[in-house]
Scaffold this motif. Structure first.
Motif, PDB file in Angstrom:
ATOM      1  N   THR A  52       0.822  -1.214   0.000  1.00  0.00           N
ATOM      2  CA  THR A  52       0.000   0.000   0.000  1.00  0.00           C
ATOM      3  C   THR A  52       0.851   1.257   0.000  1.00  0.00           C
ATOM      4  OG1 THR A  52       0.006   0.064   2.396  1.00  0.00           O
ATOM      5  CG2 THR A  52      -1.786  -1.124   1.340  1.00  0.00           C
ATOM      6  N   GLY A  53       2.156   1.062  -0.027  1.00  0.00           N
ATOM      7  CA  GLY A  53       3.035   2.204   0.159  1.00  0.00           C
ATOM      8  C   GLY A  53       3.203   3.059  -1.083  1.00  0.00           C
ATOM      9  N   VAL A  54       3.784   4.219  -0.866  1.00  0.00           N
ATOM     10  CA  VAL A  54       4.214   5.050  -1.984  1.00  0.00           C
ATOM     11  C   VAL A  54       5.714   5.260  -1.828  1.00  0.00           C
ATOM     12  CG1 VAL A  54       2.060   6.263  -2.426  1.00  0.00           C
ATOM     13  CG2 VAL A  54       3.619   7.129  -0.694  1.00  0.00           C
ATOM     14  N   LEU A  55       6.341   5.542  -2.944  1.00  0.00           N
ATOM     15  CA  LEU A  55       7.784   5.702  -2.953  1.00  0.00           C
ATOM     16  C   LEU A  55       8.214   6.832  -2.010  1.00  0.00           C
ATOM     17  CD1 LEU A  55      10.058   4.381  -4.780  1.00  0.00           C
ATOM     18  CD2 LEU A  55      10.087   6.570  -5.970  1.00  0.00           C
ATOM     19  N   HIS A  56       9.185   6.531  -1.125  1.00  0.00           N
ATOM     20  CA  HIS A  56       9.736   7.601  -0.301  1.00  0.00           C
ATOM     21  C   HIS A  56      11.251   7.639  -0.466  1.00  0.00           C
ATOM     22  CE1 HIS A  56      11.017   4.565   2.553  1.00  0.00           C
ATOM     23  NE2 HIS A  56       9.769   4.168   2.750  1.00  0.00           N
ATOM     24  N   MET A  57      11.872   8.593   0.184  1.00  0.00           N
ATOM     25  CA  MET A  57      13.308   8.791  -0.019  1.00  0.00           C
ATOM     26  C   MET A  57      14.130   7.571   0.376  1.00  0.00           C
ATOM     27  SD  MET A  57      13.759  11.567  -1.583  1.00  0.00           S
ATOM     28  CE  MET A  57      15.527  11.400  -1.560  1.00  0.00           C
ATOM     29  N   GLY A  58      13.643   6.831   1.364  1.00  0.00           N
ATOM     30  CA  GLY A  58      14.340   5.611   1.757  1.00  0.00           C
ATOM     31  C   GLY A  58      14.414   4.631   0.610  1.00  0.00           C
ATOM     32  N   HIS A  59      13.279   4.460  -0.096  1.00  0.00           N
ATOM     33  CA  HIS A  59      13.275   3.585  -1.279  1.00  0.00           C
ATOM     34  C   HIS A  59      14.234   4.114  -2.335  1.00  0.00           C
ATOM     35  CE1 HIS A  59       8.893   2.807  -0.014  1.00  0.00           C
ATOM     36  NE2 HIS A  59       9.560   1.712   0.283  1.00  0.00           N
ATOM     37  N   ALA A  60      14.226   5.441  -2.492  1.00  0.00           N
ATOM     38  CA  ALA A  60      15.055   6.043  -3.537  1.00  0.00           C
ATOM     39  C   ALA A  60      16.524   5.705  -3.301  1.00  0.00           C
ATOM     40  CB  ALA A  60      14.847   7.555  -3.579  1.00  0.00           C
ATOM     41  N   LEU A  61      16.947   5.805  -2.057  1.00  0.00           N
ATOM     42  CA  LEU A  61      18.335   5.493  -1.727  1.00  0.00           C
ATOM     43  C   LEU A  61      18.605   3.998  -1.873  1.00  0.00           C
ATOM     44  CD1 LEU A  61      21.103   6.255  -0.516  1.00  0.00           C
ATOM     45  CD2 LEU A  61      20.132   5.824   1.739  1.00  0.00           C
ATOM     46  N   ASP A  62      17.757   3.216  -1.240  1.00  0.00           N
ATOM     47  CA  ASP A  62      17.926   1.766  -1.243  1.00  0.00           C
ATOM     48  C   ASP A  62      17.885   1.228  -2.679  1.00  0.00           C
ATOM     49  OD1 ASP A  62      18.124  -0.416   0.684  1.00  0.00           O
ATOM     50  OD2 ASP A  62      16.267  -1.131  -0.229  1.00  0.00           O
ATOM     51  N   GLY A  63      16.930   1.738  -3.449  1.00  0.00           N
ATOM     52  CA  GLY A  63      16.777   1.291  -4.828  1.00  0.00           C
ATOM     53  C   GLY A  63      17.963   1.706  -5.694  1.00  0.00           C
ATOM     54  N   THR A  64      18.429   2.915  -5.492  1.00  0.00           N
ATOM     55  CA  THR A  64      19.572   3.395  -6.266  1.00  0.00           C
ATOM     56  C   THR A  64      20.797   2.520  -6.007  1.00  0.00           C
ATOM     57  OG1 THR A  64      18.779   5.670  -6.271  1.00  0.00           O
ATOM     58  CG2 THR A  64      21.121   5.351  -6.632  1.00  0.00           C
ATOM     59  N   LEU A  65      21.049   2.231  -4.748  1.00  0.00           N
ATOM     60  CA  LEU A  65      22.230   1.443  -4.407  1.00  0.00           C
ATOM     61  C   LEU A  65      22.148   0.035  -5.003  1.00  0.00           C
ATOM     62  CD1 LEU A  65      22.757   2.608  -0.724  1.00  0.00           C
ATOM     63  CD2 LEU A  65      24.123   3.210  -2.735  1.00  0.00           C
ATOM     64  N   GLN A  66      20.959  -0.548  -4.931  1.00  0.00           N
ATOM     65  CA  GLN A  66      20.802  -1.875  -5.518  1.00  0.00           C
ATOM     66  C   GLN A  66      21.001  -1.821  -7.027  1.00  0.00           C
ATOM     67  OE1 GLN A  66      17.338  -4.228  -3.753  1.00  0.00           O
ATOM     68  NE2 GLN A  66      17.119  -2.246  -2.789  1.00  0.00           N
ATOM     69  N   ASP A  67      20.434  -0.809  -7.626  1.00  0.00           N
ATOM     70  CA  ASP A  67      20.542  -0.697  -9.082  1.00  0.00           C
ATOM     71  C   ASP A  67      21.998  -0.472  -9.509  1.00  0.00           C
ATOM     72  OD1 ASP A  67      19.056  -0.854 -11.500  1.00  0.00           O
ATOM     73  OD2 ASP A  67      19.426   1.288 -11.805  1.00  0.00           O
ATOM     74  N   ILE A  68      22.743   0.261  -8.710  1.00  0.00           N
ATOM     75  CA  ILE A  68      24.155   0.476  -9.022  1.00  0.00           C
ATOM     76  C   ILE A  68      24.890  -0.863  -9.023  1.00  0.00           C
ATOM     77  CG2 ILE A  68      26.325   1.408  -8.107  1.00  0.00           C
ATOM     78  CD1 ILE A  68      24.684   3.870  -7.169  1.00  0.00           C
ATOM     79  N   LEU A  69      24.653  -1.665  -7.994  1.00  0.00           N
ATOM     80  CA  LEU A  69      25.328  -2.964  -7.918  1.00  0.00           C
ATOM     81  C   LEU A  69      24.899  -3.867  -9.064  1.00  0.00           C
ATOM     82  CD1 LEU A  69      25.105  -3.560  -4.062  1.00  0.00           C
ATOM     83  CD2 LEU A  69      27.129  -2.920  -5.389  1.00  0.00           C
ATOM     84  N   ILE A  70      23.601  -3.837  -9.360  1.00  0.00           N
ATOM     85  CA  ILE A  70      23.082  -4.674 -10.442  1.00  0.00           C
ATOM     86  C   ILE A  70      23.669  -4.242 -11.780  1.00  0.00           C
ATOM     87  CG2 ILE A  70      20.980  -5.025 -11.817  1.00  0.00           C
ATOM     88  CD1 ILE A  70      21.047  -6.942  -9.535  1.00  0.00           C
ATOM     89  N   ARG A  71      23.658  -2.958 -12.038  1.00  0.00           N
ATOM     90  CA  ARG A  71      24.163  -2.479 -13.327  1.00  0.00           C
ATOM     91  C   ARG A  71      25.662  -2.697 -13.452  1.00  0.00           C
ATOM     92  NH1 ARG A  71      20.674   0.710 -16.513  1.00  0.00           N
ATOM     93  NH2 ARG A  71      18.693   1.156 -15.495  1.00  0.00           N
ATOM     94  N   TYR A  72      26.365  -2.498 -12.341  1.00  0.00           N
ATOM     95  CA  TYR A  72      27.814  -2.734 -12.379  1.00  0.00           C
ATOM     96  C   TYR A  72      28.102  -4.203 -12.713  1.00  0.00           C
ATOM     97  CZ  TYR A  72      32.596  -3.342 -10.655  1.00  0.00           C
ATOM     98  OH  TYR A  72      33.924  -3.663 -10.536  1.00  0.00           O
ATOM     99  N   ASN A  73      27.418  -5.088 -12.031  1.00  0.00           N
ATOM    100  CA  ASN A  73      27.665  -6.512 -12.275  1.00  0.00           C
ATOM    101  C   ASN A  73      27.174  -6.965 -13.645  1.00  0.00           C
ATOM    102  OD1 ASN A  73      28.955  -8.029  -9.882  1.00  0.00           O
ATOM    103  ND2 ASN A  73      27.595  -6.538  -8.948  1.00  0.00           N
ATOM    104  N   ARG A  74      26.135  -6.329 -14.132  1.00  0.00           N
ATOM    105  CA  ARG A  74      25.679  -6.636 -15.486  1.00  0.00           C
ATOM    106  C   ARG A  74      26.786  -6.278 -16.481  1.00  0.00           C
ATOM    107  NH1 ARG A  74      21.158  -3.584 -15.837  1.00  0.00           N
ATOM    108  NH2 ARG A  74      19.717  -5.223 -15.198  1.00  0.00           N
TER     109      ARG A  74
END
Length: 868
Positions: A52-74
């Motif tokens: 039920t949530g909406v995107l907040h800054m915590g997600h933005a940070l957490d998501g960015t960091l995960q995406d960085i690791l994913i994209r780097y490893n890709r």
RNA sequence: GGGCGUUUAGCUCAGUUGGUAGAGCGCUUCCCUUACAAGGAAGAUGUCGGGAGUUCGAGCCUCUCAACGCCCACCA
């Protein structure tokens, strides 16, 4: 996206580019993981956001960091999977639905379980796509074709199997225990869902008369309303004050019920009166005492937090709220003259994490997981390094909690969640715990559901197909690689995943736990809707762009995982950088005249400047790879910023306006874009698509991540180039100090290093507005300014433009600075202990510095003499 | 009560094996030099919370004190 011929637009419109780029990745299925690939696997499961949530800054940070690791490893050419999904968030979601019902004047009981669940499902289905859609705005490169939900069929099956297995192993039990009860949620909650708040209260001292004799014992309590559930008065066995009373009976005021006086070590002689009333049904410590002494348990407060209507509670008190009951009880005690004393007392009161209602410790029948046997391997896994926390300090935190683990209350009196797979015979009450109802006609399922974290605890393997351990995803992507989350859910989630993962898959569910800080407002306050200090990442994305948001957040991540204070304006940092990248790239591409094939890097045809920038790029490439591997993600942002802005733009691009090597310009830009891509995926993709180069992959996201190359090391030439820059800066400094307008050119006389300087005359002409250059040893000129760069003195005759006194002052200031440094250098070198104990290279370096300083001072001093 | 973190330029913060401090923003001066004014050039700014110790040498290591913040425990 496929059209590579048109130029970059003159203005950088972040959102336009980002939408287009994301569409390009999505339409080409570039985030899809292939479980059958034979590439090395790298996987991350998303911490499932609340449905039920909406995107907040915590997600933005957490998501960015995960995406960085994913994209780097890709880009390291691994087979990557970023698994997306949502959590059903039991209490949180149910609260929302109940609130909506309340608006219609209804409670969940009015419409019944079935209709309530139908309604909740509808709500969840409507919302569960929303938050993941918002994650897309972050540029998240997760594989949406694998999207999961903690309440979907696969997760349900996993939960049932885990429950039944744990039950059969004796690790799940049901029993009457004191639990944290939230009277508003109408459910038990676990210990870690209870927060404690300091409150001003009172300590009431109440006299309990002794039976059959004179005298009384005075007890102290913060909760007089629970006295109706008292079953004993306890004192410390070593308390001589009460020694003679142990074993006697006292008579309670107001009800006249008789209770024993017992001795227990738990009682603190020095607190209050040293005598403690024991209420096993409403206090966790009293509960323990009660068990030790075989005392009855008398419940006087019900599940709604109201005083019960039973023989133990006086009629005037029955049905009152806890607060009202307290008032009334105190008043009655006063009237009966048994209230001895009231003192102010500050104490901690348990609150429900979800709704902040005061918790009632309540005796009730609940399901528990026996944690100690499960915790053991989970402790080992971290101690042996099978699972590593970054930063390391969280290990201690984790271990401390795990080593003092208590059983986990997993049943919740809610409707939204995984219903407990226990079935009771309608007549005999016999209980069966099984995957399915043994006989729906005669057995009824337990009405309780499981704690939300029970299913999220299985997340890394239930999303990979478990319990089918032969499924492709499970074989390829489990165990996962890195878990990225904030420290606030280490106990709730990380610890549970580790215990459950080890118990059911015999493997740690991930090898690294990367813990980042929490986002806070500019004053360091936690962001919350009620405080009104939230910043909406979607607004930031609209205003500054997603890449700007990502870059700024990344740059604020420290290795220690400090909390991150943000304000709207901070994101200008990322926006400005994106803008700079866009414009510099536009300039570079505008200046390319050669064909793709001609743009091949030729190492035999490089100028000093070319070698310098390639050397710098190579150094940066090495640093970036090392830093990502060590999770120093903030560091890579500043390295890339510094390289691109201060090296590529400020110098190399400027130099290229004088003399350009298109292949190097393009090579450096392309490699920079690749290095930056994990952090700023859109702008790098968009520019890369327009670059006139031969492309091996469909998008930059799949290109190979640049690596350090020995053949691009040009240290010596790089040093020379640095000298050039220092010279230009020194000349510019003189121009500024003497207010020489850009329109008047200067002549310079160089007394050394003719070979180097003769090569770079065009640079000096353009970048320092030099008119003529002359080489002359021991030059002496009056009315001149001058500068010293390493071993070279440059004289700038300025005729009437110069105020000699000003120049002398300027140079004297320089000497002062140099001399103060020389003084400390000499002090060190004259110290015998420094010479003998400092490492050789440090001593040599210091000696070298001494010579430099002395030489420079000498040159300046001599020149000053001549000026006079 | 136990544990952890923070204290560095006006503000927000970096500072990876100890070798006399960096960034962004802000500030001062100058500049629309055709990639970029969301920009360019030049510049100013810090007894690195206090004290003690180890060391030739400490922002960094040890101890101690102080302030702020967080987590765990939950003595009625």
């Amino acid at each position: 996206m496929t059209n590579c011929t048109d130029e970059l637009s003159t203005t950088y419109n972040a959102r336009e580019i980002e939408k287009e780029t994301y569409k390009f990745w999505e339409e080409n299925n570039l985030f899809k993981a292939n479980a059958k690939s034979n590439k090395e696997a790298y996987s991350i499961v998303i911490p499932p956001p609340n449905v039920t949530g909406v995107l907040h800054m915590g997600h933005a940070l957490d998501g960015t960091l995960q995406d960085i690791l994913i994209r780097y490893n890709r880009m390291l050419q691994k087979e990557v999977l970023w698994m997306p999904g949502c959590d059903h968030a039991g209490i949180a979601t149910q609260n929302v639905i109940e609130k909506n019902l309340a608006k219609e004047g209804l409670s969940r009981h009015d419409i019944g379980r079935e209709k309530f669940l139908a309604r909740t499902w509808q709500w969840a289905d409507e919302h569960k796509n929303k938050i993941l859609e918002q994650f897309k705005l972050l540029g998240a490169s997760f594989d949406l074709s694998r999207k999961r939900f903690t309440l979907d069929e696969g997760c349900s099956n996993a939960v049932k199997k885990v429950f039944v297995d744990l039950y059969n192993k004796g690790l799940i039990y049901k029993g009457s225990y004191i639990v944290n009860w939230c009277p508003r949620c109408q459910s038990a909650i676990s210990d870690i869902e209870t927060n404690y708040e300091t409150e001003d209260g009172h300590l009431w001292e109440i006299s309990y008369a002794l039976k059959d004799e004179m005298g009384a014992i005075v007890i102290a309590t913060t909760r007089p309303e629970t006295m109706f559930g008292d079953v004993a008065v306890a004192v410390n066995p070593n308390d001589f004050k009460y020694k003679d009373l142990i074993g006697k009976t006292c008579v309670m005021p107001l009800t006249g019920r008789q209770i024993p006086i017992i001795a227990d070590d738990y009682v603190d002689k020095s607190f209050g009166t040293g005598a403690l009333k024991i209420t096993p049904a409403h206090d966790p410590n009293d509960f323990e005492v009660g068990l030790r002494h075989n005392l009855p348990q008398i419940k006087v407060i019900d599940e709604k937090g109201l005083m019960m209507r039973n023989e133990f509670v006086p009629p005037q008190i029955q049905g009152l709220t806890r607060e009202k009951a307290r008032e009334k009880t105190v008043k009655m005690l006063e009237e009966n003259q048994v209230l001895v004393r009231v003192t102010k007392h500050v104490h901690n009161v348990g609150k429900c994490q979800r709704c902040n209602t005061t918790i009632e410790p309540l005796l009730s029948k609940q399901w528990f997981v026996k944690m100690e046997p499960l915790a053991k391997p989970a402790i080992e896994a971290v101690k042996t390094g099978a699972i590593k926390f970054i930063p390391e300090r969280w290990e201690k935190n984790y271990l401390m909690w795990m080593e003092n683990i208590r059983d986990w209350c997993i049943s919740r009196q809610l409707w939204w969640g995984h219903q407990i797979p226990a079935y009771y015979h309608n007549k005999t009450g016999e209980m069966v715990v099984a995957l399915e109802n043994p006989d729906p006609n005669n057995y009824t399922q337990d009405t309780d559901v499981l704690d939300t974290w029970f299913s999220s605890g299985l997340w890394p393997f239930e999303t990979m197909g478990w319990p089918d351990i032969n499924s492709d995803d499970y074989k390829k992507f489990y165990p996962t690689s890195t878990l990225v989350t904030g420290f606030d859910i280490i106990f709730f989630w990380v610890a549970r995943m580790i215990t459950m993962g080890l118990e059911f898959t015999k493997k740690p569910p991930f090898s690294t736990v990367y813990i980042h800080g929490l986002i806070r407002d500019e004053h360091g306050q936690k962001m919350s809707k009620s405080k009104g200090n939230t910043i909406d990442p979607v607004d930031l994305i609209e205003k500054y762009g997603c890449d700007a948001l990502r870059f700024t957040l990344t740059s604020l991540c420290t290795y220690g995982g400090q909390d991150i204070k943000i304000s709207d304006e901070k994101f200008e940092f990322g926006r400005n950088f994106a803008n700079k990248i866009w414009n510099a790239s536009r300039f570079t591409l505008m200046n390319i005249t050669k064909s793709k094939e001609e743009l091949k890097l030729d190492l035999n045809n490089l100028s000093l400047a070319d070698k310098w920038i390639l050397n710098e790029l190579n150094k940066v490439t090495k640093e970036i790879n090392e830093n990502i591997k060590n999770y120093r993600i903030g560091e890579i942002a500043s390295i890339l910023y510094e390289f691109f802005w201060s090296k590529y733009c400020d110098w190399y691009v400027e130099l290229s306006k004088i003399e350009k090597n298109e292949a190097v310009l393009v090579y450096v830009l392309e490699n920079f874009l690749k290095l930056l891509h994990p952090i700023m995926p859109h702008i790098t993709e968009a520019i890369w698509q327009k670059m006139p180069i031969i492309k091996e992959t469909k998008g930059i996201l799949n290109a190979s991540y640049p690596q350090f190359e020995e053949k691009l090391v040009f240290e010596a030439d790089s040093k020379k180039m640095e000298t050039v820059f220092e010279t230009i800066k020194a000349l510019r400094n003189i121009r500024a100090e003497f207010n020489i307008p850009l329109s008047s050119k200067i002549d310079i006389i160089i007394d050394n290093n003719e070979q180097l300087y003769s090569q770079i005359i065009p640079y000096l002409k353009r970048l320092a507005k030099v008119n003529s250059t002359k080489f002359e040893k021991n030059a002496t000129h009056s009315k001149s300014a001058y500068c010293v760069v390493n071993d070279t003195k440059i004289t700038i005759p300025l005729k009437d433009l110069i105020d000699i006194n000003q120049e002398i002052t300027r140079q004297k200031k320089k000497i002062d600075k140099l001399e103060s440094e020389l003084k400390s250098v000499l002090a060190r070198l004259n110290n015998q202990k420094f010479i003998s104990s400092a490492p050789n290279d440090v001593v040599e370096k210091t000696k070298g510095r001494k010579k430099e300083l002395e030489d420079e001072i000498k040159i300046i001093q001599e020149t000053i003499k001549r000026l006079n």
